[in-house]
Every structure is written in structure tokens, then in C-alpha cells.
Design an enzyme around this catalytic site. Structure first.
Site, PDB file in Angstrom:
ATOM      1  N   LYS A  96       0.207   4.089 -11.327  1.00 31.95           N
ATOM      2  CA  LYS A  96      -0.963   3.355 -10.822  1.00 31.95           C
ATOM      3  C   LYS A  96      -1.547   2.462 -11.923  1.00 31.95           C
ATOM      4  CE  LYS A  96      -0.929   4.766  -6.522  1.00 31.95           C
ATOM      5  NZ  LYS A  96      -0.573   3.838  -5.431  1.00 31.95           N
ATOM      6  N   ASN A 122       0.798  -1.227   0.000  1.00 31.10           N
ATOM      7  CA  ASN A 122       0.000   0.000   0.000  1.00 31.10           C
ATOM      8  C   ASN A 122       0.832   1.280   0.000  1.00 31.10           C
ATOM      9  OD1 ASN A 122      -2.502   1.646   0.826  1.00 31.10           O
ATOM     10  ND2 ASN A 122      -1.125   1.918   2.590  1.00 31.10           N
ATOM     11  N   TYR A 139       2.176   9.787 -11.400  1.00 31.26           N
ATOM     12  CA  TYR A 139       1.366   9.004 -10.455  1.00 31.26           C
ATOM     13  C   TYR A 139       0.364   8.135 -11.222  1.00 31.26           C
ATOM     14  CZ  TYR A 139      -1.836   8.190  -6.471  1.00 31.26           C
ATOM     15  OH  TYR A 139      -2.633   7.633  -5.507  1.00 31.26           O
ATOM     16  N   THR A 151      -6.616  11.608   3.714  1.00 29.09           N
ATOM     17  CA  THR A 151      -5.434  11.076   4.410  1.00 29.09           C
ATOM     18  C   THR A 151      -4.378  12.187   4.377  1.00 29.09           C
ATOM     19  OG1 THR A 151      -4.292  10.282   2.443  1.00 29.09           O
ATOM     20  CG2 THR A 151      -5.912   8.768   3.412  1.00 29.09           C
TER      21      THR A 151
HETATM   22  P1  NAD Z   1      -0.588   8.363   3.339  1.00 27.78           P
HETATM   23  O1  NAD Z   1       0.403   9.395   2.980  1.00 27.78           O
HETATM   24  O2  NAD Z   1      -1.329   8.469   4.621  1.00 27.78           O
HETATM   25  O3  NAD Z   1       0.070   6.908   3.295  1.00 27.78           O
HETATM   26  C1  NAD Z   1       1.187   6.583   2.493  1.00 27.78           C
HETATM   27  C2  NAD Z   1       2.076   5.693   3.311  1.00 27.78           C
HETATM   28  O4  NAD Z   1       3.165   5.233   2.506  1.00 27.78           O
HETATM   29  C3  NAD Z   1       2.683   6.440   4.516  1.00 27.78           C
HETATM   30  O5  NAD Z   1       2.609   5.642   5.671  1.00 27.78           O
HETATM   31  C4  NAD Z   1       4.116   6.663   4.069  1.00 27.78           C
HETATM   32  O6  NAD Z   1       5.033   6.810   5.133  1.00 27.78           O
HETATM   33  C5  NAD Z   1       4.362   5.393   3.249  1.00 27.78           C
HETATM   34  N1  NAD Z   1       5.522   5.520   2.366  1.00 27.78           N
HETATM   35  C6  NAD Z   1       5.800   6.512   1.487  1.00 27.78           C
HETATM   36  N2  NAD Z   1       6.982   6.286   0.899  1.00 27.78           N
HETATM   37  C7  NAD Z   1       7.467   5.127   1.414  1.00 27.78           C
HETATM   38  C8  NAD Z   1       8.646   4.373   1.210  1.00 27.78           C
HETATM   39  N3  NAD Z   1       9.599   4.769   0.349  1.00 27.78           N
HETATM   40  N4  NAD Z   1       8.815   3.229   1.908  1.00 27.78           N
HETATM   41  C9  NAD Z   1       7.871   2.822   2.799  1.00 27.78           C
HETATM   42  N5  NAD Z   1       6.738   3.483   3.030  1.00 27.78           N
HETATM   43  C10 NAD Z   1       6.535   4.628   2.346  1.00 27.78           C
HETATM   44  O7  NAD Z   1      -1.627   8.337   2.135  1.00 27.78           O
HETATM   45  P2  NAD Z   1      -2.771   7.300   1.739  1.00 27.78           P
HETATM   46  O8  NAD Z   1      -3.755   8.092   1.003  1.00 27.78           O
HETATM   47  O9  NAD Z   1      -3.189   6.469   2.875  1.00 27.78           O
HETATM   48  O10 NAD Z   1      -1.992   6.408   0.664  1.00 27.78           O
HETATM   49  C11 NAD Z   1      -1.934   5.002   0.723  1.00 27.78           C
HETATM   50  C12 NAD Z   1      -1.998   4.462  -0.679  1.00 27.78           C
HETATM   51  O11 NAD Z   1      -3.271   4.778  -1.235  1.00 27.78           O
HETATM   52  C13 NAD Z   1      -0.970   5.062  -1.637  1.00 27.78           C
HETATM   53  O12 NAD Z   1      -0.472   4.033  -2.473  1.00 27.78           O
HETATM   54  C14 NAD Z   1      -1.790   6.053  -2.440  1.00 27.78           C
HETATM   55  O13 NAD Z   1      -1.221   6.293  -3.701  1.00 27.78           O
HETATM   56  C15 NAD Z   1      -3.093   5.321  -2.512  1.00 27.78           C
HETATM   57  N6  NAD Z   1      -4.258   6.122  -2.852  1.00 27.78           N
HETATM   58  C16 NAD Z   1      -4.654   7.169  -2.062  1.00 27.78           C
HETATM   59  C17 NAD Z   1      -5.791   7.887  -2.412  1.00 27.78           C
HETATM   60  C18 NAD Z   1      -6.280   9.051  -1.585  1.00 27.78           C
HETATM   61  O14 NAD Z   1      -7.165   9.787  -2.042  1.00 27.78           O
HETATM   62  N7  NAD Z   1      -5.771   9.253  -0.376  1.00 27.78           N
HETATM   63  C19 NAD Z   1      -6.521   7.539  -3.548  1.00 27.78           C
HETATM   64  C20 NAD Z   1      -6.090   6.467  -4.313  1.00 27.78           C
HETATM   65  C21 NAD Z   1      -4.971   5.755  -3.966  1.00 27.78           C
END
Ligand code: NAD
Length: 250
Positions: A159, A89, A155, A190
């Protein structure tokens, strides 16, 4: 329901956001949770789980490094004696700019975290799952794997790549009992998207265009991940599940 009693799961990117909510949800259904993250706030996720009487541990992991992911899987096996499922994730949203202004550094960050991070995680997980006769993997893609928004090219491309990689892995390992699926969340509030949530101009525009009329909470994403990792999803493989309140339906 305690679908993960006696099981262990690996979750990357669980310091905050979707990963934290999902790690908590796994623990509430009995799983021991091995968390890999680059952010030490993953300790808070572990504390929340332990505070509820669950089992969890955190190992500092940079998903850009294959060796870190090998070590994370090894730690999960060492600590809990098993690994039944994995949620890949961790992700980053690079600065939003048009393609002609994206720097090589920003492009590399998206490639390294959002794509190679998932690839390296799957390699480590699949090696283990092959040795025990199967397992379940869920990768976090995005609606950016299905549609494109302006100024999010790297991005969006990565994805799309995660969704393609998910299908490729499902095809390669189905006969070995390994299921690989992805989720495609829409707008979830988030730390990654807080700047959007805080912008009235953005939310007015976004909510006017989307039938959901709101963003999701991370807790609304977790149940689909748990289902895809559970025995109830035994015939779901290679799929990318949209969880977007209908954003991409029109
Ligand atoms: P978030 O920033 O809360 O979580 C991202 C997590 O990834 C964090 O814990 C961060 O420390 C970790 N991370 C980043 N780089 C890293 C690395 N090099 N090594 C290890 N960990 C790392 O944001 P989120 O929204 O919870 O994102 C989680 C996933 O969901 C991501 O893949 C994001 O692309 C995806 N996503 C988010 C949304 C949204 O609207 N928030 C929508 C679609 C997809």
C-alpha cells in the site's frame, strides 16, 4: 448531481465492498460502469445497477494478468465507446503474521494483486488516456500506506508502494492531462475485514484507540473516489486522500 452523465468508468474489485459501493455511486451519477473482478459476485453488482436503471457490465478479470486488464479497457471502449476514469481498487489482505513467518506465497500474493495489479491497470488505462488527451485514475491504497500495523507487513509495504506509484504516475503524465490520485481508507466493514468486525476483542481495542469510535461503511468511501474522478478535482493530482475518521490524526 449527475457528474458522470454520458461518461464511462472502469472499476476493479467491485464484486463486493468498497468497489461495489463505488460502482453503484458512479452509476447513480450517470456513468456506465465497466467492472473487472476475479469474483463472479460482480454479476450481482451489475444486477443492482441495472435494477436502478443504470448501465454496467462485468468482465472476469484477474488483475495479476496484464493481458486481462488490456482486455478490460478494450471491452469498456467497445461497449461504451469511451473511458473517462478508472478506479483501481482490487486488493487482498494476506494472512496476518509476523515478518519471520510470512511465506513466499503470501508475499507474492500481496505483490501481485496489491501492487502489480494496480501497475498493470494503470498501464492499460494510461495508454488509452494518452490517445484521448487525458483522464482520471484513483488507486486504492490504505492507511497502511501511511502507518504500520503489526503482522501486516506485505500489505502495508504494497500500500505504501501504491501511494508512491500514484505520485510517480501523476508526475509522469500531468502534462498529458492525466490525473492520478489514491485513497487511504481506514477500517471499513467489507468481506475483507468482516473477521475484525465480528471480533469483540478486536473492535474494543481498535475503537478505544481511534477517535472515530467506529468503522466506516463502504458508502462512506465512494464519494471521495467520485470527487477525485470529477472535474471538481481538476487541480488535485498525485495526492493520497485519507478517509479514516481521524484514525491517523493522533
Ligand atoms: P473486498 O474483499 O470486499 O474487495 C476486494 C475486491 O477485490 C473483491 O471484489 C475481490 O474479488 C477483488 N479481487 C481480489 N483479488 C483480485 C484479483 N486477483 N483480480 C481481480 N479482482 C480481485 O474488500 P474491500 O475492503 O472492499 O477492499 C477493496 C480495496 O480497499 C482493497 O484494495 C483493500 O486493500 C482496500 N482497503 C480496504 C480497507 C478495509 O478496511 N476494508 C481499508 C483500506 C484499504
Amino acid at each position: 448531481m449527475m457528474r458522470f452523465e454520458g461518461k464511462a468508468v472502469l472499476v476493479t474489485g467491485a464484486a463486493t465492498g468498497i468497489g461495489r459501493a463505488t460502482a453503484l455511486a458512479f452509476a447513480r451519477e450517470g456513468a456506465a460502469v465497466m467492472i473487472g473482478d476475479i469474483d463472479d459476485r460482480a454479476d450481482e453488482t451489475v444486477a443492482l445497477i441495472l435494477g436502478e436503471g443504470g448501465r454496467a457490465a462485468f468482465r472476469r478479470t484477474d488483475v495479476r494478468k496484464a493481458a486481462d486488464l488490456d482486455e478490460l479497457v478494450a471491452q469498456c471502449l467497445d461497449r461504451y465507446g469511451r473511458m473517462d476514469a478508472a478506479f483501481n481498487n482490487a486488493g487482498v489482505l494476506p494472512p496476518q503474521r509476523p515478518i519471520h513467518e510470512v511465506t513466499e506465497e503470501e508475499l507474492d500474493l500481496a505483490i501481485d494483486v496489491d501492487f502489480k495489479g494496480v501497475f498493470f491497470a494503470m498501464q492499460a488505462e494510461i495508454r488509452h488516456f494518452l490517445s484521448v488527451g487525458g483522464g482520471a485514475i484513483v488507486n486504492t491504497a490504505s492507511v497502511g500506506a501511511l502507518i504500520a500495523d503489526p503482522n501486516m507487513s506485505a500489505y502495508c509495504a504494497m500500500k505504501h508502494a501504491v501511494s508512491g506509484l500514484t505520485k510517480a504516475a501523476a508526475v509522469e503524465y500531468a502534462q498529458q492531462g492525466i490525473r492520478v490520485n489514491a485513497i487511504a481508507p481506514g477500517f471499513v466493514v467489507t468481506p475483507m475485514t468482516q473477521h475484525w468486525a465480528d471480533s469483540n476483542a478486536f473492535t474494543d481495542m481498535f475503537f478505544a484507540q481511534n477517535i472515530s469510535g467506529r468503522a466506516a461503511r463502504p458508502e462512506e468511501i465512494a464519494p471521495t473516489v467520485l470527487h477525485l474522478c470529477s472535474d471538481g478535482a481538476s487541480f488535485i493530482n498525485g495526492a493520497t486522500f485519507t478517509i479514516d475518521g481521524g484514525q491517523t490524526a493522533h
